[in-house]
Structures are given as C-alpha cells and as structure tokens.
Design a protein around this motif. Structure first.
Motif, short mmCIF file in Angstrom:
data_model
loop_
_atom_site.label_atom_id
_atom_site.label_comp_id
_atom_site.label_asym_id
_atom_site.label_seq_id
_atom_site.Cartn_x
_atom_site.Cartn_y
_atom_site.Cartn_z
N THR A 196 3.10 13.67 -46.96
CA THR A 196 3.37 13.02 -48.99
C THR A 196 4.78 13.41 -48.28
OG1 THR A 196 0.78 13.66 -49.39
CG2 THR A 196 2.76 13.34 -51.16
N LEU A 225 3.76 5.92 -52.77
CA LEU A 225 3.04 6.96 -52.64
C LEU A 225 1.64 6.09 -53.09
CD1 LEU A 225 3.29 10.44 -54.39
CD2 LEU A 225 3.65 10.02 -52.23
N SER A 229 -1.72 6.43 -50.92
CA SER A 229 -2.93 6.72 -51.18
C SER A 229 -4.16 5.67 -51.17
CB SER A 229 -2.49 7.01 -52.50
OG SER A 229 -3.97 7.27 -53.37
N ALA A 235 -7.43 9.70 -52.00
CA ALA A 235 -6.40 10.12 -52.01
C ALA A 235 -6.32 10.81 -53.44
CB ALA A 235 -6.00 9.83 -51.08
N GLU A 236 -5.54 9.64 -54.07
CA GLU A 236 -5.10 10.06 -55.43
C GLU A 236 -4.14 11.00 -55.23
OE1 GLU A 236 -7.75 11.92 -57.83
OE2 GLU A 236 -9.43 9.94 -58.02
N LEU A 237 -3.31 10.30 -54.70
CA LEU A 237 -1.40 11.37 -54.32
C LEU A 237 -0.20 10.90 -54.87
CD1 LEU A 237 -0.68 9.97 -50.83
CD2 LEU A 237 -1.98 12.41 -51.00
N GLY A 283 3.64 7.51 -57.76
CA GLY A 283 2.19 7.46 -57.59
C GLY A 283 1.34 6.95 -58.31
#
Length: 378
Positions: A196, A225, A229, A235-237, A283
C-alpha cells in the motif's frame, strides 16, 4: 541534513546488541575472544600449578564456542590444538583414554561441520538482507538534504524489527507548482503494509508533476487506494495523509489534511499546532465527497514544520498518558533541524519505553524566504 535516521536508543539499542544471536549482526568481540581466552587461561593455570589439575575438560568447550564466531578453518585449528594440548607433558593435563580422545575428536569434527553450515547460512542471510534493503529503499529512498528552498530531515522507525519500510511513509518532491511533501499512515503496519505504501508513493510522485493543486493530488492518492481495494475482496484499504506545497520563494505553505494529525509550526521558540481542517482519509472515496479544506500559512525565516505519525502522537507511558509532543518539542530543539527528530525520538523512548507502532517524523525547514531577503538587501 536530509537523512532518514533509524536510531534506536535505550531498550532498542540493547536489542540491537543482542541481534547477533539471530544472525542479524556480527558477534561481539567478547564472543570471538572467548575460545582463545579459555585456551590461554587453562594453559596458564596448569603451567603455574605445581601439581596436576583436573581442568582439561574445559578445553572440550572450545570447539563449540568457536562455532559462534569462527569459520570452519579456524574451528578446525582450535579443535586440533585442544586435542594436541592433552599430550603436552608440561601442561600436566590428565592424558585422556581412548574413549575420551574419541569424544574430543568427535566434538571437534562436529563443531567444524556446524561452523561450515553456519558460515554458509550467514552468507545467504547477508545476500537476502542486502536484496531486501535494496528493495525497501527503492520504495522509500532517503530524503535529499534539500529540495528546492526546503531543507528536509526524516526519521522512520518501523514497528516490525529488521525492516526499513512499514505502514508509514513520507516524501518530498519538486514540482512545477512548488516543493510538495506528503506524510501518511496506512492501515496496518510492518511488511503487510508495504504494498500500500508503494502504491501511494508512486501515485504521489506522478501526481505532483501534473496536478495544479493539492486537492487534485489528494484525489489521485484516494483513487489509487480505491482501485487497489476493489481488486482484492474485503481489502478495505485506507490511509491518512498530509499534503504540503511550498511557494516558489518558500514564504508560504499550503496544507491539505486527509485524516492525518496536523503539523506543528515551530517559530521563535514556540510550537503551535496548525488548525488544518481534516478531510476524509485516502481510500474512502475522497473523490465523491467534499474536498478537504486547504490552509495557507505565511512563513518567516527560521520557521520549521514538524510532522509526526500516530506512532509518535499516540504513544503512551505506563500510566496510559499520551506523549505530550507539543509541550516538549521546544525544550528538545537545539536550533538544528537535522538533529530535532533524533532528540524527539530519544525523549519519546524515555517517556514511553517500548514503541510498538510505526513511528515517523518529518522536519521541513524552508529557508528560501531568508535567502530571498538577503538577496533583496544586496
């Protein structure tokens, strides 16, 4: 002055001194001296005694001790000396029987084999460590001493021991619109967050060249992001971030905060937290929300901006009290921006003990206004 420091005072330095046990550093000098010292002590003691001493068994420990710091050749030499010393009449050592002699020979040969395996393992570790450091430095290279009219000093301490990159990041770049800087903190820390960090730094370095304002740069990082994601289920980055842009003469700075703590302005011996309105973290769909509000600050000669990550601002002591950075930083400031991060880090470790999160600091010292003023007077 533009170095990235990874000094680890206090307990961290103690851990570094013990890192040779994990193969992360050469053994200390006392470990290398120990086999030879033991050999000398046994020989000197037996020669000084008028009667035979039953201490020859100590010599059997020399080959295994040699394995800790010597290669197979040196271990073999020390093993041969141990076997030979039992047959020197002047030492008055108990001459070993056949079974004892075979035991000594077996221990010596086994030690040579272990030393051979260890030396090859250490060579492989050095290679792997060198490649890993090169890869991590490619993601987050050291800061230059100066970017345009802005001097830079950074300190990074990854939570995961032995790594150079974790969940925090910063960078300073020159662009057609002025010097731009970023500091951020991604979800998680350690090696799991490196991908990331790499994505965000890549997006920042590209967008600072072609985006006219900081809000557009922030949108690019947010979109990066969001796309990353979407490619990974659940993922929920997300990442908090702070973006800064200095004017061409470094007399002003524009700041956009995306969920990141505001910077401190150090001026005339006082530290003031800048009132930056914080927007959404990267994100979380920043492009679909109202953009973060930009704060513009006029700068004077000698001003410094101090940025820190949550690992510094949310560090606690044993009683649970947060580290009071704003209250202590001026006492730690000796007037040299290059050493300020080191002083704060040492004080943080003294205050909190063990720091378990990624800790990052960035000092930006614009001196362009001072230089322009001197030029105008001439």
């Amino acid at each position: 002055m533009g170095r990235v420091t990874t000094v680890r005072p206090g307990r961290d330095q103690d851990r570094d001194r013990r890192s040779w046990l994990r193969g992360a550093a050469p053994p200390p000098i006392w470990v290398r001296v120990l086999p030879v010292a033991l050999l000398g002590v046994v020989c000197a003691t037996t020669l000084a005694s008028s009667e035979p001493l039953d201490i020859g068994f100590l010599l059997g420990a020399i080959p295994p001790l040699a394995v800790l710091s010597y290669g197979p050749a040196a271990t073999a030499i020390l093993g041969g000396l141990v076997i030979g010393l039992f047959h020197v009449p002047a030492l008055q050592l108990n001459r070993p029987g056949n079974s004892d002699l075979l035991t000594l020979v077996f221990v010596a040969v086994l030690s040579v084999f272990v030393a051979f395996v260890r030396s090859h393992r250490d060579a492989q570790l050095v290679t792997v460590r060198t490649v890993a450091e090169a890869a991590q430095r490619a993601v987050a290279p050291p800061l230059p001493e100066r970017v345009g009219p802005v001097r830079c000093t950074g300190l990074y301490r990854a939570a995961q021991r032995g790594t150079l990159v974790g969940g925090d990041f910063f960078d300073v770049r020159e662009s057609p619109y002025g010097v731009r800087a970023v500091m951020g903190d991604v979800q998680g820390h350690g090696l799991s967050a490196v991908a990331t960090v790499a994505s965000l730094l890549g997006a920042f370095r590209e967008s600072v060249l072609d985006q006219r304002d900081l809000e557009s740069v922030a949108s690019r990082l947010d979109r990066r992001l969001v796309v990353d994601s979407a490619a990974v289920e659940h993922a929920e980055l997300f990442a908090t971030g702070m973006l800064l842009e200095f004017s061409a003469d470094a007399r002003a700075v524009r700041i956009v905060a995306c969920g990141h703590p505001p910077p401190l302005l150090i001026r005339d011996g006082h530290a003031t937290e800048l009132a930056v309105a914080s927007g959404m973290p990267f994100g979380l769909g920043l492009g679909d929300a109202s953009p973060a509000e930009e704060l513009s600050v006029e700068l004077r000669p000698g001003d410094r901006l101090f940025l820190a990550s949550d690992g510094v601002l949310e560090a606690r002591d044993e009683s649970g009290a947060f580290y009071p950075l704003a209250d202590r930083i001026t006492a730690l400031d000796d007037g040299d921006p290059a050493t300020l991060t080191e002083h704060v880090w040492a004080d943080l470790v003294r205050y909190c003990g063990v720091i378990r999160d990624d800790a990052t600091m960035l000092v930006l010292a614009p001196d362009g206004a001072d230089r322009v003023d001197r030029t105008d007077r001439h």
